[in-house]
Every structure is written in C-alpha cells, then in structure tokens.
Motif scaffolding. Structure first.
Motif, short mmCIF file in Angstrom:
data_model
loop_
_atom_site.label_atom_id
_atom_site.label_comp_id
_atom_site.label_asym_id
_atom_site.label_seq_id
_atom_site.Cartn_x
_atom_site.Cartn_y
_atom_site.Cartn_z
N PRO A 1 2.90 -5.46 -4.77
CA PRO A 1 3.36 -4.73 -3.57
C PRO A 1 2.62 -3.44 -3.24
O PRO A 1 2.32 -3.18 -2.08
CB PRO A 1 4.84 -4.46 -3.87
N ASN A 2 2.31 -2.61 -4.25
CA ASN A 2 1.60 -1.35 -3.95
C ASN A 2 0.21 -1.61 -3.38
O ASN A 2 -0.21 -0.95 -2.42
CB ASN A 2 1.50 -0.47 -5.21
N LEU A 3 -0.51 -2.56 -3.95
CA LEU A 3 -1.85 -2.89 -3.44
C LEU A 3 -1.74 -3.51 -2.05
O LEU A 3 -2.53 -3.22 -1.16
CB LEU A 3 -2.57 -3.84 -4.40
N SER A 4 -0.74 -4.36 -1.85
CA SER A 4 -0.54 -4.98 -0.55
C SER A 4 -0.34 -3.93 0.54
O SER A 4 -0.92 -4.01 1.62
CB SER A 4 0.68 -5.91 -0.61
N LYS A 5 0.47 -2.92 0.25
CA LYS A 5 0.70 -1.84 1.23
C LYS A 5 -0.59 -1.10 1.55
O LYS A 5 -0.85 -0.76 2.71
CB LYS A 5 1.77 -0.89 0.71
N GLU A 6 -1.41 -0.83 0.52
CA GLU A 6 -2.70 -0.16 0.74
C GLU A 6 -3.62 -1.02 1.63
O GLU A 6 -4.27 -0.50 2.53
CB GLU A 6 -3.40 0.09 -0.59
N ILE A 7 -3.65 -2.31 1.35
CA ILE A 7 -4.51 -3.23 2.12
C ILE A 7 -4.09 -3.23 3.59
O ILE A 7 -4.94 -3.10 4.48
CB ILE A 7 -4.44 -4.66 1.51
N ILE A 8 -2.81 -3.37 3.85
CA ILE A 8 -2.30 -3.42 5.23
C ILE A 8 -2.52 -2.08 5.93
O ILE A 8 -2.92 -2.04 7.09
CB ILE A 8 -0.81 -3.83 5.25
N LYS A 9 -2.31 -0.98 5.21
CA LYS A 9 -2.50 0.35 5.81
C LYS A 9 -3.96 0.56 6.22
O LYS A 9 -4.24 1.03 7.32
CB LYS A 9 -2.06 1.44 4.84
N GLN A 10 -4.89 0.18 5.35
CA GLN A 10 -6.31 0.35 5.68
C GLN A 10 -6.71 -0.58 6.84
O GLN A 10 -7.56 -0.23 7.65
CB GLN A 10 -7.19 0.10 4.46
N TRP A 11 -6.10 -1.76 6.90
CA TRP A 11 -6.44 -2.69 7.98
C TRP A 11 -6.02 -2.17 9.34
O TRP A 11 -6.59 -2.54 10.35
CB TRP A 11 -5.84 -4.08 7.72
N GLU A 12 -5.03 -1.29 9.38
CA GLU A 12 -4.63 -0.69 10.66
C GLU A 12 -5.80 0.02 11.32
O GLU A 12 -5.89 0.10 12.54
CB GLU A 12 -3.46 0.30 10.44
N ASP A 13 -6.75 0.52 10.50
CA ASP A 13 -7.98 1.15 11.01
C ASP A 13 -9.16 0.17 10.98
O ASP A 13 -10.32 0.58 11.04
CB ASP A 13 -8.32 2.39 10.18
N LYS A 14 -8.85 -1.11 10.82
CA LYS A 14 -9.86 -2.18 10.74
C LYS A 14 -10.82 -1.99 9.58
O LYS A 14 -12.00 -2.34 9.64
CB LYS A 14 -10.64 -2.34 12.06
N LYS A 15 -10.29 -1.44 8.49
CA LYS A 15 -11.06 -1.29 7.26
C LYS A 15 -10.44 -2.21 6.22
O LYS A 15 -9.22 -2.41 6.20
CB LYS A 15 -11.04 0.15 6.78
N ILE A 16 -11.29 -2.74 5.35
CA ILE A 16 -10.80 -3.64 4.30
C ILE A 16 -10.85 -2.88 2.97
O ILE A 16 -11.90 -2.36 2.59
CB ILE A 16 -11.63 -4.93 4.24
N HIS A 17 -9.74 -2.85 2.29
CA HIS A 17 -9.62 -2.20 0.97
C HIS A 17 -10.75 -2.71 0.08
O HIS A 17 -11.00 -3.91 -0.01
CB HIS A 17 -8.24 -2.55 0.39
N GLU A 18 -11.45 -1.79 -0.58
CA GLU A 18 -12.67 -2.14 -1.32
C GLU A 18 -12.45 -3.21 -2.39
O GLU A 18 -13.19 -4.19 -2.46
CB GLU A 18 -13.28 -0.88 -1.94
N GLU A 19 -11.45 -3.04 -3.22
CA GLU A 19 -11.18 -4.02 -4.28
C GLU A 19 -10.84 -5.39 -3.69
O GLU A 19 -11.31 -6.43 -4.15
CB GLU A 19 -10.02 -3.52 -5.15
#
Length: 138
Positions: free
Chosen positions: A79-97
């Motif tokens: 869940p914590n990583l999922s939230k980070e991924i979705i949050k970064q995608w709001e700016d059309k960026k993909i979480h590095e990991e």
C-alpha cells in the motif's frame, strides 16, 4: 510487488512497401498512458491493485512498417508504494523503482510478440539475436 496479469488489447502490423529502403532505421518506444488503482472482488489481498495501460511501438523508417502493441498489466503492490506510484503519476511521472520493473516486463513480453510478428510479416528483427561465429584460431 507481484505481477498479477498481462494482456494485449491491440496488435497491429502495417507494412507499406515490399522493398526495404537502403538506409532504414528501426526505433522502439514504450508509452505508458495510464496508471491507476483497481478494485478486485476476486483477489483478497492486503496489497493494493495497480493497473497500467501501455503502448509498445516498433517503427521502421522511412515509412516502411510499424508494429503497435497495446496492453494492460495488473500488479499487487504494498500500500505505501502504491500510494507513491499513484501520487507521482498525477504529474505523469513514473516512480523510479516501479518504472524499472514495469518496463522490463513490457519489454520482455512485447519484444517476444514483436519478434513473432516480424517473422510472419518478413520484417527485419528489431533486436540483435545471438549468433555463432567461427573461431578465428587466436
């Protein structure tokens, strides 16, 4: 992070000319168009479900041929990583990991499918394959 599903929704091959141009180039591209959380009534897990939509393109230029593969992946993610991924995608960026794992899975599946299509359509392959060479005796 676990891959729960992968499928192609669109497979398109277009070959414009019979003769391959002398100075042709082959370019590949991955475009991620959507990353979102998903709900599943079937999977009961503490992890969150993240769905990804992508397009993989192999383009032979100038105007010789094009392979386009569209698909979806579904991941079960902590869940914590999922939230980070979705949050970064709001700016059309993909979480590095996440990007590293995502692109490696897309490349593995899409390259194999593209190789099959290239063989069927008599197109040059877009990735170098291993070859056997004679020993030069050195």
């Amino acid at each position: 992070m676990k891959l729960m599903g992968f499928n192609f929704n669109k497979i398109s091959v277009r070959k414009e000319n019979i003769h391959l141009p002398k100075d042709f180039k082959i370019n590949t591209n991955i475009d991620v168009s959507e990353i979102k959380t998903a709900k599943s009534d079937i999977l009961k897990t503490k992890e969150e479900i993240v769905a990804v939509t992508f397009t993989f393109v192999v383009e032979y230029s100038p105007d010789f041929a094009k392979i386009e593969l569209e698909g979806n992946l579904v991941f079960a993610i902590e869940p914590n990583l999922s939230k980070e991924i979705i949050k970064q995608w709001e700016d059309k960026k993909i979480h590095e990991e996440f990007r590293t794992s995502l692109f490696n899975i897309i490349l593995k599946k899409a390259n194999i499918k593209a190789l099959e299509l290239e063989e069927e359509m008599n197109l040059p392959i877009h990735v170098p394959l291993p070859t056997v060479r004679e020993d030069s005796g050195q």
